[in-house]
Scaffold this motif. Structure first.
Motif, PDB file in Angstrom:
ATOM      1  N   GLY A  78       3.355  65.638 125.255  1.00  0.00           N
ATOM      2  CA  GLY A  78       3.289  66.258 123.944  1.00  0.00           C
ATOM      3  C   GLY A  78       4.619  66.687 123.382  1.00  0.00           C
ATOM      4  O   GLY A  78       4.706  67.071 122.211  1.00  0.00           O
ATOM      5  N   SER A  79       5.679  66.621 124.163  1.00  0.00           N
ATOM      6  CA  SER A  79       7.001  67.027 123.711  1.00  0.00           C
ATOM      7  C   SER A  79       7.818  65.797 123.342  1.00  0.00           C
ATOM      8  O   SER A  79       7.551  64.682 123.808  1.00  0.00           O
ATOM      9  N   GLU A  80       8.843  65.986 122.520  1.00  0.00           N
ATOM     10  CA  GLU A  80       9.709  64.870 122.138  1.00  0.00           C
ATOM     11  C   GLU A  80      10.720  64.541 123.226  1.00  0.00           C
ATOM     12  O   GLU A  80      11.319  63.472 123.195  1.00  0.00           O
ATOM     13  N   ASN A  81      10.884  65.427 124.183  1.00  0.00           N
ATOM     14  CA  ASN A  81      11.782  65.161 125.300  1.00  0.00           C
ATOM     15  C   ASN A  81      11.068  64.282 126.323  1.00  0.00           C
ATOM     16  O   ASN A  81       9.916  64.523 126.685  1.00  0.00           O
ATOM     17  N   ARG A  82      11.762  63.251 126.792  1.00  0.00           N
ATOM     18  CA  ARG A  82      11.202  62.311 127.742  1.00  0.00           C
ATOM     19  C   ARG A  82      12.074  62.258 128.996  1.00  0.00           C
ATOM     20  O   ARG A  82      13.210  62.745 129.015  1.00  0.00           O
ATOM     21  N   GLN A  83      11.506  61.640 130.015  1.00  0.00           N
ATOM     22  CA  GLN A  83      12.184  61.499 131.294  1.00  0.00           C
ATOM     23  C   GLN A  83      12.053  60.049 131.743  1.00  0.00           C
ATOM     24  O   GLN A  83      10.958  59.486 131.737  1.00  0.00           O
ATOM     25  N   LEU A  84      13.173  59.444 132.112  1.00  0.00           N
ATOM     26  CA  LEU A  84      13.209  58.029 132.485  1.00  0.00           C
ATOM     27  C   LEU A  84      13.914  57.889 133.825  1.00  0.00           C
ATOM     28  O   LEU A  84      14.967  58.481 134.049  1.00  0.00           O
ATOM     29  N   TRP A  85      13.291  57.082 134.710  1.00  0.00           N
ATOM     30  CA  TRP A  85      13.891  56.783 135.999  1.00  0.00           C
ATOM     31  C   TRP A  85      14.277  55.311 136.036  1.00  0.00           C
ATOM     32  O   TRP A  85      13.446  54.436 135.779  1.00  0.00           O
ATOM     33  N   ILE A  86      15.532  55.052 136.381  1.00  0.00           N
ATOM     34  CA  ILE A  86      16.055  53.683 136.486  1.00  0.00           C
ATOM     35  C   ILE A  86      16.460  53.443 137.941  1.00  0.00           C
ATOM     36  O   ILE A  86      17.245  54.209 138.512  1.00  0.00           O
ATOM     37  N   TRP A  87      15.918  52.360 138.532  1.00  0.00           N
ATOM     38  CA  TRP A  87      16.205  52.024 139.915  1.00  0.00           C
ATOM     39  C   TRP A  87      17.178  50.851 139.945  1.00  0.00           C
ATOM     40  O   TRP A  87      16.913  49.817 139.358  1.00  0.00           O
ATOM     41  N   VAL A  88      18.300  51.043 140.648  1.00  0.00           N
ATOM     42  CA  VAL A  88      19.344  50.025 140.714  1.00  0.00           C
ATOM     43  C   VAL A  88      19.702  49.774 142.175  1.00  0.00           C
ATOM     44  O   VAL A  88      19.513  50.633 143.051  1.00  0.00           O
ATOM     45  N   HIS A  89      20.220  48.590 142.424  1.00  0.00           N
ATOM     46  CA  HIS A  89      20.697  48.259 143.761  1.00  0.00           C
ATOM     47  C   HIS A  89      21.968  49.053 144.054  1.00  0.00           C
ATOM     48  O   HIS A  89      22.785  49.274 143.151  1.00  0.00           O
ATOM     49  N   PRO A  90      22.154  49.525 145.292  1.00  0.00           N
ATOM     50  CA  PRO A  90      23.348  50.336 145.584  1.00  0.00           C
ATOM     51  C   PRO A  90      24.661  49.621 145.308  1.00  0.00           C
ATOM     52  O   PRO A  90      25.660  50.282 145.012  1.00  0.00           O
ATOM     53  N   ALA A  91      24.687  48.283 145.367  1.00  0.00           N
ATOM     54  CA  ALA A  91      25.928  47.561 145.066  1.00  0.00           C
ATOM     55  C   ALA A  91      26.268  47.621 143.585  1.00  0.00           C
ATOM     56  O   ALA A  91      27.426  47.422 143.203  1.00  0.00           O
ATOM     57  N   LEU A  92      25.273  47.880 142.714  1.00  0.00           N
ATOM     58  CA  LEU A  92      25.489  47.918 141.273  1.00  0.00           C
ATOM     59  C   LEU A  92      25.524  49.334 140.714  1.00  0.00           C
ATOM     60  O   LEU A  92      25.738  49.516 139.515  1.00  0.00           O
ATOM     61  N   LYS A  93      25.303  50.305 141.554  1.00  0.00           N
ATOM     62  CA  LYS A  93      25.094  51.665 141.052  1.00  0.00           C
ATOM     63  C   LYS A  93      26.298  52.219 140.297  1.00  0.00           C
ATOM     64  O   LYS A  93      26.155  52.765 139.198  1.00  0.00           O
ATOM     65  N   GLN A  94      27.484  52.111 140.860  1.00  0.00           N
ATOM     66  CA  GLN A  94      28.659  52.721 140.239  1.00  0.00           C
ATOM     67  C   GLN A  94      28.948  52.121 138.866  1.00  0.00           C
ATOM     68  O   GLN A  94      29.279  52.844 137.921  1.00  0.00           O
ATOM     69  N   ASP A  95      28.809  50.804 138.726  1.00  0.00           N
ATOM     70  CA  ASP A  95      29.067  50.165 137.434  1.00  0.00           C
ATOM     71  C   ASP A  95      28.030  50.587 136.390  1.00  0.00           C
ATOM     72  O   ASP A  95      28.379  50.907 135.247  1.00  0.00           O
ATOM     73  N   ILE A  96      26.760  50.590 136.775  1.00  0.00           N
ATOM     74  CA  ILE A  96      25.706  50.954 135.820  1.00  0.00           C
ATOM     75  C   ILE A  96      25.771  52.430 135.484  1.00  0.00           C
ATOM     76  O   ILE A  96      25.592  52.824 134.321  1.00  0.00           O
ATOM     77  N   LEU A  97      26.034  53.271 136.472  1.00  0.00           N
ATOM     78  CA  LEU A  97      26.148  54.701 136.203  1.00  0.00           C
ATOM     79  C   LEU A  97      27.319  54.993 135.274  1.00  0.00           C
ATOM     80  O   LEU A  97      27.206  55.801 134.341  1.00  0.00           O
ATOM     81  N   GLY A  98      28.439  54.339 135.492  1.00  0.00           N
ATOM     82  CA  GLY A  98      29.581  54.537 134.607  1.00  0.00           C
ATOM     83  C   GLY A  98      29.299  54.089 133.185  1.00  0.00           C
ATOM     84  O   GLY A  98      29.733  54.735 132.226  1.00  0.00           O
ATOM     85  N   GLU A  99      28.558  52.981 133.035  1.00  0.00           N
ATOM     86  CA  GLU A  99      28.231  52.512 131.692  1.00  0.00           C
ATOM     87  C   GLU A  99      27.252  53.457 130.993  1.00  0.00           C
ATOM     88  O   GLU A  99      27.385  53.718 129.786  1.00  0.00           O
ATOM     89  N   LEU A 100      26.278  53.973 131.728  1.00  0.00           N
ATOM     90  CA  LEU A 100      25.340  54.930 131.124  1.00  0.00           C
ATOM     91  C   LEU A 100      26.050  56.211 130.696  1.00  0.00           C
ATOM     92  O   LEU A 100      25.777  56.754 129.615  1.00  0.00           O
ATOM     93  N   LYS A 101      26.962  56.680 131.504  1.00  0.00           N
ATOM     94  CA  LYS A 101      27.707  57.887 131.138  1.00  0.00           C
ATOM     95  C   LYS A 101      28.573  57.640 129.905  1.00  0.00           C
ATOM     96  O   LYS A 101      28.723  58.531 129.050  1.00  0.00           O
ATOM     97  N   ALA A 102      29.133  56.436 129.778  1.00  0.00           N
ATOM     98  CA  ALA A 102      29.952  56.126 128.605  1.00  0.00           C
ATOM     99  C   ALA A 102      29.100  55.971 127.357  1.00  0.00           C
ATOM    100  O   ALA A 102      29.493  56.419 126.263  1.00  0.00           O
ATOM    101  N   VAL A 103      27.915  55.355 127.475  1.00  0.00           N
ATOM    102  CA  VAL A 103      27.050  55.147 126.309  1.00  0.00           C
ATOM    103  C   VAL A 103      26.523  56.461 125.777  1.00  0.00           C
ATOM    104  O   VAL A 103      26.520  56.718 124.563  1.00  0.00           O
ATOM    105  N   PHE A 104      26.065  57.322 126.673  1.00  0.00           N
ATOM    106  CA  PHE A 104      25.501  58.607 126.248  1.00  0.00           C
ATOM    107  C   PHE A 104      26.539  59.707 126.127  1.00  0.00           C
ATOM    108  O   PHE A 104      26.197  60.840 125.780  1.00  0.00           O
ATOM    109  N   GLN A 105      27.804  59.383 126.450  1.00  0.00           N
ATOM    110  CA  GLN A 105      28.912  60.337 126.353  1.00  0.00           C
ATOM    111  C   GLN A 105      28.657  61.566 127.215  1.00  0.00           C
ATOM    112  O   GLN A 105      28.891  62.713 126.793  1.00  0.00           O
ATOM    113  N   CYS A 106      28.159  61.330 128.411  1.00  0.00           N
ATOM    114  CA  CYS A 106      27.934  62.413 129.370  1.00  0.00           C
ATOM    115  C   CYS A 106      29.165  62.508 130.264  1.00  0.00           C
ATOM    116  O   CYS A 106      29.303  61.762 131.233  1.00  0.00           O
ATOM    117  N   THR A 107      30.039  63.411 129.941  1.00  0.00           N
ATOM    118  CA  THR A 107      31.287  63.538 130.682  1.00  0.00           C
ATOM    119  C   THR A 107      31.360  64.828 131.486  1.00  0.00           C
ATOM    120  O   THR A 107      31.969  64.860 132.548  1.00  0.00           O
TER     121      THR A 107
END
Length: 290
Positions: free
Chosen positions: A158-187
């Motif tokens: 019922g709220s506009e806030n949502r929660q999303l879980w993304i599962w990635v392979h450990p070999a790809l984690k650092q690259d995908i995490l860095g891209e998500l932080k850059a896209v959402f500007q979470c520094t």
């Protein structure tokens, strides 16, 4: 004389070795297991696999590679007629929290509808189904592909806030995490990670000394007089240093990214009796109204 001194010296060294019963005590085992996980993290099912599989060290984890006995027919029989369980907890889980519109707006930059269903499909947004797709660098499709991921939304409350879980392979984690932080500007880190191994290393070393030291039966007690039993610790995970932060937030949009690796476990059930096993194992909790 030299032979006599050598014999006495060997006898002293042999006396340091404790019997198997003393080494297998719970307090000694847990302390030893924590000490052995400093470089490569163990999964929750590590002990079971270590007795039956050849273990390999990959991506910062200890994983079962191949069985020590001929169990291929048994696995095939379980997949076709019964149920087979696989431990996929080494996959890394990235959690995103924030407003649904803002999440979908930025996630659309790292995927494309040309490759299939994306995050914004109604069947996935409801939280009833798990989706899979390929992620790319922001606004770089069809070039610079990061890798495949799977995801699932938390059902709406019922709220506009949502929660999303993304599962990635450990070999790809650092690259995908860095891209998500850059896209959402979470520094900025939302929570400061306290390096647990550094602060508790002295206590842990004392526990390891107990495993290797001499003496009769011991009872370690804490300040309250109760028996102190060491607890299994998860020191970060295989892809993250324990001294690094594990949660970031963007103050402009309120989007928060958290690294939930080794906090949310993942198992895969294969076979026609998978649903039967789940219904018999998991029981619905009673609904309590205040």
């Amino acid at each position: 004389k030299k032979q006599a001194e050598k014999a006495v010296h060997q006898k002293k060294e042999q006396s340091k070795t404790k019997c198997r019963k003393a080494r297998r005590r719970h307090i000694n085992l847990v302390a030893e297991f924590n000490h052995r996980q400093r470089k490569n993290i163990w999964l929750e099912t590590h002990i079971w696999h270590a007795k039956r599989f050849h273990m390999v060290k990959k991506w910062g984890y200890c994983l079962g590679n191949s069985p020590t006995e001929k169990s291929y027919r048994a696995c095939y029989r379980a997949m076709t007629k019964h149920c087979l369980l696989q431990d996929l907890s080494y996959y890394c889980c990235l959690e995103l929290k924030g407003k649904e519109n803002e999440l979908l707006k930025q996630l659309a930059r790292i995927c494309s509808i040309d490759t299939g269903l994306t995050f914004q499909e109604a069947c996935f947004l409801s939280g009833r189904f798990e989706g899979s797709l390929n992620l790319y660098r922001a606004d770089r499709y069809p070039e610079d592909m990061l890798g495949p991921v799977t995801f699932i939304w938390k059902p709406r409350d019922g709220s506009e806030n949502r929660q999303l879980w993304i599962w990635v392979h450990p070999a790809l984690k650092q690259d995908i995490l860095g891209e998500l932080k850059a896209v959402f500007q979470c520094t900025e880190p939302e929570e400061i990670c306290i390096p647990e191994p550094v602060t508790t290393s002295v206590h842990e070393e004392k526990q390891v000394e107990v495993v290797m030291s001499l003496g009769n039966k011991r009872k370690k007690e804490d300040k309250e007089g109760e028996k102190a039993v060491p607890v299994k610790k998860i020191i970060g995970d295989g892809t993250r240093d324990p001294s690094q932060s594990y949660s970031w937030i963007a103050h402009t949009t309120g989007i928060a990214i958290s690294d939930r690796s080794m906090e949310i476990l993942r198992y895969r059930l294969i076979g026609p009796l998978s649903h039967s096993v789940l219904t018999e194992t998991l029981k619905a909790a009673p609904i309590q109204t205040v």
